[in-house]
Design a protein around this motif. Sequence first.
Motif, short mmCIF file in Angstrom:
data_model
loop_
_atom_site.label_atom_id
_atom_site.label_comp_id
_atom_site.label_asym_id
_atom_site.label_seq_id
_atom_site.Cartn_x
_atom_site.Cartn_y
_atom_site.Cartn_z
N LEU A 15 0.74 -1.41 0.08
CA LEU A 15 -0.08 -0.44 -0.04
C LEU A 15 1.21 1.38 0.00
N ALA A 16 1.91 1.00 0.53
CA ALA A 16 2.81 2.23 0.26
C ALA A 16 3.39 2.68 -0.69
N ALA A 17 3.36 4.04 -1.16
CA ALA A 17 4.35 4.29 -2.38
C ALA A 17 4.71 5.54 -2.27
N GLY A 18 6.47 5.66 -2.98
CA GLY A 18 6.89 6.54 -2.99
C GLY A 18 6.89 6.61 -0.99
N ASP A 19 7.11 7.70 -0.69
CA ASP A 19 6.89 8.90 0.55
C ASP A 19 6.17 9.28 1.45
N ARG A 20 4.93 8.33 0.94
CA ARG A 20 3.22 8.46 1.47
C ARG A 20 3.74 6.43 1.86
N ASP A 21 3.50 6.73 3.74
CA ASP A 21 2.75 5.79 4.10
C ASP A 21 2.13 5.38 4.74
N TYR A 22 1.10 6.33 4.40
CA TYR A 22 -0.19 7.00 5.00
C TYR A 22 -1.39 6.09 3.60
N LEU A 23 -2.75 5.97 5.03
CA LEU A 23 -4.12 6.18 4.01
C LEU A 23 -4.74 7.48 5.08
N VAL A 100 -6.79 5.43 -0.57
CA VAL A 100 -5.79 5.29 -1.02
C VAL A 100 -5.95 6.81 -0.72
N PRO A 101 -5.39 7.72 -1.16
CA PRO A 101 -5.24 9.71 -1.71
C PRO A 101 -5.57 9.19 -2.86
N PHE A 102 -6.42 10.22 -3.08
CA PHE A 102 -7.09 10.68 -4.71
C PHE A 102 -6.13 11.56 -5.29
N TYR A 103 -4.67 12.18 -4.75
CA TYR A 103 -3.79 12.97 -5.48
C TYR A 103 -2.39 11.76 -5.81
N ASP A 104 -2.62 10.65 -4.95
CA ASP A 104 -1.61 9.81 -6.21
C ASP A 104 -1.89 8.98 -7.04
N SER A 105 -2.47 9.37 -7.68
CA SER A 105 -1.78 9.03 -8.76
C SER A 105 -1.47 7.50 -9.31
N GLU A 106 -0.76 7.63 -9.26
CA GLU A 106 1.13 6.41 -9.28
C GLU A 106 0.08 5.63 -8.78
N GLY A 107 0.19 5.74 -7.09
CA GLY A 107 0.28 4.54 -6.52
C GLY A 107 -1.22 3.49 -6.54
N ARG A 108 -2.54 4.29 -7.32
CA ARG A 108 -3.45 3.73 -7.38
C ARG A 108 -3.38 3.15 -8.65
N LYS A 109 -3.15 3.38 -9.08
CA LYS A 109 -2.29 2.53 -10.84
C LYS A 109 -1.67 1.44 -10.39
N SER A 110 -0.71 1.63 -9.97
CA SER A 110 0.42 0.86 -9.32
C SER A 110 -0.69 -0.25 -8.56
N LEU A 111 -1.40 -0.05 -7.79
CA LEU A 111 -2.28 -1.17 -7.59
C LEU A 111 -3.42 -2.22 -8.41
#
Length: 524
Positions: A15-23, A100-111
């Motif tokens: 669930l983590a992506a880059g520097d984001r370690d939170y939901l 997952v925060p909406f701004y994190d489009s790369e994180g959402r795409k990765s999932l």
Amino acid sequence: MAASPTPGGGLGAILAAGDRDYLVRNSGEQVKISSIEGDTVAIYFSASWCPPCQRFTPKLIEAYTELTSNGKSFEVIFVSGDRDEEAFNAYFAKMPWLAVPFYDSEGRKSLDERFDVNGIPHLVFLDAKTGEVLTDEGVEFVSEYGIEAYPFTTERINELKEQEKAAKDNQTIHSVLATPNRNYVISNTGEKVPIVDLEGKYVGICFVVNGYPPVEEFTPVLAKIYAKLKEVGEKFEVVATLSSNIADIINEHGLDAWEGFPFNAEKLEILAEKAKAKAASQTLESLLVTGDVDFVIGKDGAKVPVAELVGKTVLLYFSAKWCGPCRAFLPTLVDVYNKIKEKNSDFEIVFVSSDRDQSSFDDFFSGMPWLAIPLEDERKAYLKKKFKIRGIPSLVAIGPDGKTVNTDAKTSLAVHGADAFPFTDERIQELEKKIEEMAKGWPEKLKHELHEHELVLIRRPRPYGCDGCEEMGTSWSYNCAECDFDLHTKCALGEEKKGEEVNGQEHAAAPAGYVCEGDVCRKA
């Protein structure tokens, strides 16, 4: 799906992506992934624009609320497919879980990619400690079993299925219809009919919702079949289930379905043969003429006799203005229509609308250079049922002799453009061979300035997005599997167009979107 390991370990790695370690919660509160408590975690892929998602989300909320209020160790994480943050916020506001925060489009795409999400709603259950996938059929299990499926392991689902099988094997008409306080059903006059009177009969349960249009269309047909079976002395009553697809059989065969009673394999084969004979005698008039209604309409409502279309190849275009993929596909279809008409006068398209009001119909139809069936025309329901239209946009091709030649002409058109005309199997096979021959002249591998790795020529069974021109493509691409990077052959080879003789191969498909069918919105 059987449980399988998820690469990379526990929730943090997933669930983590880059520097984001939170939901986040819908209040805006940030929640560290490491603090999530739950033996079972569900990742919920959904979007506010998706009708099946809107139907399923309340079921998931109900299950989540009941499980957590009963102290079960369970959490849900929303991965949005919404187009903008405003839509995301409005939809997420109804959800009691994390996202997952909406701004994190790369994180959402990765999932999306990690869990191979090709349609929504999609619900994946994980073991929170190991990251192991328990099942990716969560939507089905929650819909069918609710909280009884917890903790959503393969073992629990198998246990429930075994219980179902045992109940079915021991089923009686009394166990299906009776309750501890009731041993009867009632007639439409209020008369009590003892359930024991139904023993020895074929019994069908009909689940209905008053005022629901498909039910209102289906019920009169069932009533006529019921009367016919009673007339010939069959022991039949409508109240338990003969077959899980009786409604489908009736929808497909109409009043002829009574001849399939009691709907065993032998009788269904008879119905199938009768359907084949009917298909062999199909004409354009049998499809488009009903009683005195023997016309379609052009612009300004001008009536065009169906007789004028006889002898032509006709595409039935099932579509609607409210449907995003339909709006995206329309410019492509108009372009192909004009190209075909330039060379073939024996071609026409007839719009079969699913719009909900005349204004929407008129507005959408105004952008079409072809004909249409009027919005309130009963022939629309018949055509959708006959061709089993489950999603739009759809194209069905009718040949000059009135026979159906292609029930998925949209795919043929997307791949081959105007060259797909007249959409027959023979024509499509001819074009496929031509493409195969063309591909032999292309390099198997190449380097391109838009990508650091070597690209490999591959056959594409489904549409894809070109990372060069950002248009959709089909058939072939130059691909980097490691990076999920694709280029059209025309982009990779540095030419404006590649192979005019298969015009439309690369860029005739609709822009990226979804087609909503039944309980899922699938990627186009």
